[in-house]
Design an enzyme around this catalytic site. Structure first.
Site, PDB file in Angstrom:
ATOM      1  N   ASP A  11       2.537   9.742  -1.966  1.00  0.00           N
ATOM      2  CA  ASP A  11       2.005   8.388  -1.885  1.00  0.00           C
ATOM      3  C   ASP A  11       2.833   7.552  -2.856  1.00  0.00           C
ATOM      4  O   ASP A  11       2.642   7.620  -4.067  1.00  0.00           O
ATOM      5  CB  ASP A  11       0.518   8.416  -2.293  1.00  0.00           C
ATOM      6  CG  ASP A  11      -0.064   7.023  -2.496  1.00  0.00           C
ATOM      7  OD1 ASP A  11       0.582   6.030  -2.103  1.00  0.00           O
ATOM      8  OD2 ASP A  11      -1.186   6.933  -3.051  1.00  0.00           O
TER       9      ASP A  11
ATOM     10  N   LYS B  81       7.852  -1.780  -4.770  1.00  0.00           N
ATOM     11  CA  LYS B  81       7.394  -1.680  -3.378  1.00  0.00           C
ATOM     12  C   LYS B  81       7.207  -3.070  -2.755  1.00  0.00           C
ATOM     13  O   LYS B  81       7.271  -3.226  -1.547  1.00  0.00           O
ATOM     14  CB  LYS B  81       6.079  -0.904  -3.369  1.00  0.00           C
ATOM     15  CG  LYS B  81       5.657  -0.390  -2.022  1.00  0.00           C
ATOM     16  CD  LYS B  81       4.480   0.523  -2.188  1.00  0.00           C
ATOM     17  CE  LYS B  81       3.871   0.940  -0.892  1.00  0.00           C
ATOM     18  NZ  LYS B  81       2.712   1.815  -1.122  1.00  0.00           N
TER      19      LYS B  81
ATOM     20  N   GLU C 242      -0.811   4.679   5.000  1.00  0.00           N
ATOM     21  CA  GLU C 242      -1.696   5.134   3.923  1.00  0.00           C
ATOM     22  C   GLU C 242      -3.159   5.309   4.370  1.00  0.00           C
ATOM     23  O   GLU C 242      -3.765   6.348   4.072  1.00  0.00           O
ATOM     24  CB  GLU C 242      -1.595   4.166   2.737  1.00  0.00           C
ATOM     25  CG  GLU C 242      -0.264   4.312   2.019  1.00  0.00           C
ATOM     26  CD  GLU C 242       0.150   3.095   1.226  1.00  0.00           C
ATOM     27  OE1 GLU C 242      -0.672   2.167   1.072  1.00  0.00           O
ATOM     28  OE2 GLU C 242       1.293   3.072   0.761  1.00  0.00           O
TER      29      GLU C 242
ATOM     30  N   ASP D 225      -8.580  -0.162   1.774  1.00  0.00           N
ATOM     31  CA  ASP D 225      -7.588   0.320   0.805  1.00  0.00           C
ATOM     32  C   ASP D 225      -7.104  -0.826  -0.066  1.00  0.00           C
ATOM     33  O   ASP D 225      -6.380  -1.710   0.396  1.00  0.00           O
ATOM     34  CB  ASP D 225      -6.413   0.938   1.582  1.00  0.00           C
ATOM     35  CG  ASP D 225      -5.291   1.454   0.668  1.00  0.00           C
ATOM     36  OD1 ASP D 225      -5.335   1.189  -0.543  1.00  0.00           O
ATOM     37  OD2 ASP D 225      -4.381   2.116   1.188  1.00  0.00           O
TER      38      ASP D 225
END
Ligand code: AMP
Length: 524
Positions: free
Chosen positions: A8, A70, A171, A193
């Protein structure tokens, strides 16, 4: 058979797991922590630090410490997300010649892929140290909203780090996989999330061990950092009122304040009040200044309420796309550290009229799900046979007069392959341009350009006669390949999209060559 690791690669924190027997197990990093800050720091004497050690010295070295990369990977320097990042990050961003965003550390220009590869290389070394084996393969997760460029750039980062990516999965899908190991029943699930940088809501249907994503939605710029920033803004404001000093341009102090704010936020998930103590935060002619401030959970809720409520219309849209309402949802899964906040949990519980599942640690669940996926690939797990995902955006090509013809609709299950026939608009046209777009707007210019190529050498014919079959193919990793074929001649031309973004294959190979892997402790 050497293990495949599940990774992850998070905005703020990353996590790795592997399958021990058929149970996913998180691998601690070299400092013994289960999650690793996604931070890379370049010291003045030429060292590269990754993870906890990089994060720890970010205060002293903010301009050479890269966090939240990211947010940048696979993006253009002038994109709105990067514009936003420019305001927030203490390191310098510059454009590459193809318009991609790059990071400038002193005189060195570094791609986000390289930064990510350093994090991945560190995680690989942690796994190798822990398992005592070489690791060459990984399943890696990305946010559901990552487009083709971002997915490819993530794969490139892994390749540079010496990892073959067997599968890229979303994810929220990974979270459901981890959860699915325990819940062997048919149900409809909402995965909420919220990590450090992004928010995703995904609606899934689990049936007989098959995970089918019905819809995804979210905000690539809504996450835990926004909560931290609210506390930072409040502290700056209070400090200014008390001392008359404005610390908002002082990068060194800001970094300290941000860290303290984040710590306080975490604590307030478990206690009702906490103290933020930052001695010697500034100095003026009257002497040293300090921040000693109490922050209550109620005050934190006041500061951040709107951020939580911003998720509700996005959830409603995801439900509408799946043609469902909250009462159709059997389970709600929370992913990402920010979902530990009690008020957030309360709002989500009230919206869905049920308590969310909290059985698996929200920081670890995605990596654990990636490890489960590795078990499916290796045949270690056979009761979860398939994994279906959907495209987060519509994909198509530009047509006449700024038109946009969608070929693959948003929320189509992948892998998928669709062909559509097109023709020419001029007599004796010998060349057509296939301009690949991503988005929902009927005007081509209002969608995101993914790249283009020219199909040349068409048989001369009147306008509207030639038939050109355009095929869009998305593989299981969500990566897009487009090809065009002239029907009359039957001559198939296989074409590559010349991406206007990302690193070239040559650049990726050169970076892999140059990449210095982390030495395992005890091994030379
Ligand atoms: P992730 O990217 O999933 O690791 O999420 C990290 C985010 O979760 C960061 O913004 C953290 O500040 C936040 N976070 C971690 N623990 C807590 C907590 N106990 N309460 C609130 N937020 C938290």
């Amino acid at each position: 058979m050497s293990p495949i690791i599940g990774i992850d690669l998070g905005t703020t924190y990353s996590c790795i797991a592997y399958l021990n027997g058929n149970k996913p197990e998180v691998i601690p990093n070299l400092d013994g922590h289960l999650v690793t800050p996604s931070a890379v720091s370049f010291t003045a004497d030429g060292q590269i630090l990754v993870g906890n050690v990089a994060q720890r010295q970010a205060v002293a070295n903010p301009e050479r410490t890269v966090t939240a990369v990211k947010r940048l990977i696979g993006r253009k320097f002038d994109s709105p997300e990067v514009e936003e990042a420019k305001k927030r990050v203490p390191y310098r961003l510059v454009p590459a010649s193809n318009g991609d965003v790059m990071i400038a550390i002193d005189n060195q220009i570094i791609s986000p892929q390289e930064i990510s590869s350093l994090i991945l290389s560190y995680l690989k070394a942690c796994a190798e140290a822990y398992l005592g084996e070489r690791i060459n393969e990984a399943v890696i997760t990305v946010p559901a909203h990552f487009n083709d460029h971002q997915r490819q750039a993530t794969k490139d980062a892994a390749y540079i780090a010496g990892l073959e990516v067997l599968r890229v999965i979303n994810e929220p899908t990974a979270a459901s996989l981890a959860f699915g190991l325990e819940a062997n029943k048919n149900c409809t699930v909402a995965v909420f999330d919220m990590g450090g940088g992004t928010f995703d809501i995904t609606i899934l249907e689990i049936q007989d061990g098959i995970f089918h994503v019905l819809s995804t939605n979210g905000d690539t710029y809504l996450g835990g950092e926004d909560f931290d920033n609210r506390i930072v803004a409040w502290l700056l404001d209070e400090f200014k009122k008390e001392s008359g000093l404005d610390l908002s341009a002082d990068k060194f102090s800001l970094q300290r304040i941000r860290e303290a704010a984040e710590r306080a936020k975490r604590e307030l998930s478990f206690v009702l009040e906490t103290e933020i103590n930052l001695p010697f935060i500034a100095i003026d002619e009257t002497g040293s200044k300090h921040i000693f401030k109490k922050l209550s959970r109620a005050k934190l809720e006041d500061l951040t309420r709107d951020l939580i409520w911003k998720t509700i219309p996005l959830i409603e849209q995801a439900l509408a796309d799946a043609r469902l309402s909250p009462k159709n949802i059997d389970e709600v899964i929370l992913v990402g550290g920010q979902t530990r906040m009690p008020y957030l949990r309360q709002v989500i519980a009230e919206f869905f009229n049920q308590e969310p599942r909290t059985g698996i640690d929200p920081d670890l669940i995605v990596a654990m799900g990636a490890a489960v996926q590795s078990g499916i690939i290796k045949g270690q797990i056979t009761d979860l046979a398939l994994l279906l995902d959907v495209t987060p955006f519509s994909l198509g090509i530009e047509t006449e007069n700024d038109g946009y013809q969608v070929i693959i609709e948003k929320n189509t299950t992948i892998p998928t392959r669709k062909t559509m026939a097109f023709t020419t608009v001029e007599h004796n046209q010998v060349r057509v341009r296939i301009h690949v777009l991503e988005g929902e707007n009927p005007l081509a210019s209002q969608n995101k350009s993914l790249g283009w190529f020219d199909l040349i050498g068409l048989e001369p014919a009147p306008a509207g006669v030639p038939q050109i079959d355009v095929t869009f193919e998305i593989d299981a990793d969500g990566l897009l390949r487009v090809s065009a074929r002239e029907a009359a001649t039957g001559r198939e031309q296989s074409m590559e999209i010349h991406y206007a973004a990302g690193l070239s294959r040559g650049e990726v190979a050169a970076l892999k060559e140059r990449h210095r892997p982390f030495a395992l402790p005890g091994k030379k």
